[in-house]
Scaffold this active site. Structure first.
Site, short mmCIF file in Angstrom:
data_model
loop_
_atom_site.label_atom_id
_atom_site.label_comp_id
_atom_site.label_asym_id
_atom_site.label_seq_id
_atom_site.Cartn_x
_atom_site.Cartn_y
_atom_site.Cartn_z
CE1 TYR A 282 -43.74 -3.12 -0.14
CE2 TYR A 282 -43.69 -2.73 2.20
CZ TYR A 282 -44.15 -3.49 1.11
OH TYR A 282 -44.76 -4.40 1.50
CG ASP B 224 -47.67 -9.59 3.13
OD1 ASP B 224 -48.23 -9.94 4.18
OD2 ASP B 224 -47.62 -8.44 2.65
CG ASP C 187 -42.91 -6.20 5.37
OD1 ASP C 187 -43.53 -6.99 6.21
OD2 ASP C 187 -43.11 -5.48 4.73
#
Length: 125
Positions: free
Chosen positions: A15, A39, A99
């Site tokens: 990712y 996000d 994240d």
């Protein structure tokens, strides 16, 4: 049963790399079909492949680099910090989110929330 720690680490690393170097379809392929992306946290939640493709499509074609800083994995979830630097013209934009991802048993992302604030976590040089 949760995906293995090794599989989750592999997906996190892919990712972070693909956010800088990949195509939106490659990033979206890491997600389950009905996954969500928030996000940054507090913005509209994007749900499903088309919304995820649209979101990551905004990064395609940019000169960008990423650096994975720290990863913690437990019980089918991961929290990680990384730095994303994009260049537009003569300016560089640096964002350093944290994240949080939830994974299904196959190691596909079912939910992603990015913790960062454009006012305090982005620098321009």
């Amino acid at each position: 049963m949760a995906a293995s720690t090794d599989k989750i680490r592999e997906v996190v690393e892919a990712y972070v790399r693909l956010v800088a170097e990949g195509k939106a379809t490659e990033v979206a392929d890491l997600y389950a079909d009905d996954a969500t992306v928030e996000d940054p946290v507090g913005t509209e939640v994007r749900r499903g492949r088309e919304a995820i493709l649209e979101f990551y499509g905004g990064l395609e074609g940019l000169e960008a680099s990423t650096t994975l800083q720290q990863v913690k994995i437990a019980a089918g979830e991961a929290v990680f910090s990384f730095e994303l630097v994009t260049k537009v013209g003569d300016k560089s934009y640096t964002v350093a989110p944290i994240d949080h991802m939830v994974f299904d048993e196959d190691g596909r992302i079912t939910a992603m929330r990015a913790f960062w604030d454009p006012a305090t976590d982005m620098s321009v040089s």
